[in-house]
Design an enzyme around this catalytic site. Structure first.
Site, PDB file in Angstrom:
ATOM      1  N   HIS A 155      37.682  34.635  33.829  1.00 23.76           N
ATOM      2  CA  HIS A 155      38.738  33.690  34.192  1.00 23.76           C
ATOM      3  C   HIS A 155      38.190  32.307  34.544  1.00 23.76           C
ATOM      4  CE1 HIS A 155      42.766  32.590  35.378  1.00 23.76           C
ATOM      5  NE2 HIS A 155      42.363  32.224  36.571  1.00 23.76           N
ATOM      6  N   SER A 158      44.451  27.902  34.863  1.00 21.25           N
ATOM      7  CA  SER A 158      45.265  28.971  35.423  1.00 21.25           C
ATOM      8  C   SER A 158      46.679  28.450  35.699  1.00 21.25           C
ATOM      9  CB  SER A 158      44.583  29.533  36.673  1.00 21.25           C
ATOM     10  OG  SER A 158      45.118  30.784  37.019  1.00 21.25           O
ATOM     11  N   ASP A 197      38.903  37.991  30.762  1.00 25.21           N
ATOM     12  CA  ASP A 197      39.736  37.542  31.865  1.00 25.21           C
ATOM     13  C   ASP A 197      40.728  38.647  32.237  1.00 25.21           C
ATOM     14  OD1 ASP A 197      41.476  36.244  33.601  1.00 25.21           O
ATOM     15  OD2 ASP A 197      41.576  34.407  32.401  1.00 25.21           O
TER      16      ASP A 197
END
Length: 466
Positions: free
Chosen positions: A429, A287, A398
């Site tokens: 995610h 991320s 995601d």
């Protein structure tokens, strides 16, 4: 608190509250990029600190009031400035989100005491029709709530995925020490076979105060990944972020304070360990940590590659607005409270975009120094400047980092040699499998990082050492 109160204490409280009140943005970390809470107001020092029993009763009363729909009454447990921002409509929206995700409320199962940066916290475990959820309330010394966060139920324990053989690698507890006196809890995994020096990597967490396992609900995706790759014969070092382990000032924090300096210290530590290759280390980021992985790779010698797991291709504040909109529209309707929440996030994101942030002010969990440093960082150009292989992985389900972001990375790295993209249609995610539209409910259901993704990273790592 007023200006007479030491600002460090004020900001320390703020660091806790900044992680807690917005359910909708959970997922990049245990608490994601959450709605910030303004500074505490000054209160008189009580004659006696509240007992644990009194704090438990306050936490239970707050939860019971949410379940009864008494949202105005529930706000009374908050410190004054927290109550100013967390409206009854906000609490109603959070409780509605919980029941949408987990089914109707059933009962309170119990409480557990915890400590968050020296503050007492009470975790209330709530049983809904389809799942259990922990509500963590962090109390100040006067017995007011200065942090409210959704966490794993108190009894949730991690169990290894089927592809992990913990007897095949050694685990060493370590402390990563970047600038300052704070030690970041870390864990090194080293294969036991004693063969040739294996591939090694340092893992960078996502946004928010995140522990070394990436704990979110009952899930620990970073632990899955490290142990899965450890079973395959790789060395890894992962560590808890400074924002989770140390007392930081969110008003002055920068991306280098949050990521770069500690990551460089972690890589240097890994390179000095027996069983690790001192000349070839891979930076693996998830991320926001993935977006910053190229930056870390430029700061130290001996980096042999970069793995980017769900790297944002757009600005963080832009993603916050999109995530909020996605979640409130997930059930096909938008309540007044939900619309108010979206409007507030949108207004805050606009301020971040213009850097319209006062000194010592925190907007969307960070101050002007942080947002300015993030805006000044050109992730695409930095990645293009690297002369090492890059692997970009993305989950097709995601909702936090979407295909739009990955397409931006594809365009930015088009024509660059040694860049590979992979998308896993069924993963979210956290790279856990699922079906249908993704939602925060998945993060509260136990799962594990997909085995094929672990195998693909292992094969890519092995290729760096051929």
């Amino acid at each position: 608190m007023t200006d007479r109160e030491p600002s460090y204490r004020r900001r320390r409280l703020l660091r806790i509250t900044a992680s807690g009140v917005a359910l909708g943005l959970a997922g990049c970390s245990e608490n994601g990029q959450s709605t910030p809470t303004p500074n505490e107001t000054e209160t008189e020092t009580p004659e006696q600190t509240p007992t644990d029993a009194e704090l438990r009763n306050a936490a239970l009363g707050f939860t019971e009031q949410l379940a009864a729909g008494e949202y105005d009454a529930a706000r009374e447990v908050f410190a004054p400035s927290v109550a100013e921002q967390v409206s009854a409509a906000t609490l109603e929206a959070i409780w509605a989100d919980l029941q949408r995700a987990n089914g109707p409320y059933v009962e309170i199962e119990g409480t557990e005491r915890a400590t968050v940066q020296s503050f007492t916290a009470i975790i209330v475990t709530v049983q809904f029709a389809q799942a259990r959820q922990g509500l963590r309330l962090v109390f100040d010394d006067e017995g007011s709530v200065v942090g409210f966060q959704l966490v794993a139920p108190a009894s949730a324990e991690w169990t290894p995925p089927s592809y992990v053989d913990q007897s095949s690698f050694e685990i060493r507890e370590m402390s990563v020490r970047g600038p300052g006196n704070c030690a970041l809890p870390g864990e090194l995994t080293v294969p036991r076979d004693g063969g040739p020096t294996p591939p090694s990597f340092v893992l960078l967490c996502g946004s928010g105060p995140t522990d070394l396992n990436g704990t979110l609900g009952p899930n620990q995706p970073y632990r899955d990944l490290a142990y899965g790759l450890g079973t395959a014969g790789n060395v890894s070092l992962r560590y808890t972020k400074r924002t989770a382990a140390c007392e930081v000032d969110p008003a002055t924090l920068t991306i280098d304070d949050e990521y770069t300096d500690d990551a460089v210290a972690a890589i240097e530590m890994l390179q000095s360990q027996d069983g690790a290759d001192s000349d070839q280390t891979v930076v693996v980021g998830h991320s926001l940590g993935a977006k910053l992985a190229p930056r870390i790779a430029t700061q130290i010698d001996g980096v042999a590659g970069v793995v980017m797991l769900a790297p944002p291709g757009r600005s963080l504040h832009e993603l916050l607005v999109e995530q909020t909109r996605y979640l409130i529209e997930l059930d096909g309707s938008v309540s007044d409270g939900e619309q108010a929440r979206l409007d507030a996030v949108t207004a805050a994101a606009d301020r971040v975009d213009r850097l319209d942030i006062d000194d010592n002010e925190v907007v969307l969990g960070a101050g002007q120094a942080y947002w300015e440093s993030l805006q000044a960082y050109d992730a695409f150009e930095t990645a293009r400047s690297l002369d090492v292989p890059i692997l970009v992985l993305h989950g097709g389900r995601d909702y936090q980092v979407t295909a739009t972001d990955i397409d931006a990375w594809r365009d930015a790295l088009a024509g660059e040699p040694n860049v590979r993209f992979e998308t896993y249609a069924d993963l979210n995610h956290l790279f856990l499998p699922g079906e249908g539209p993704a939602s925060p409910a998945e993060y509260q259901t136990e799962g594990h990082v997909d085995e094929q993704l672990v195998a693909d990273i292992d094969a890519w790592l092995e290729a760096r050492w051929d």
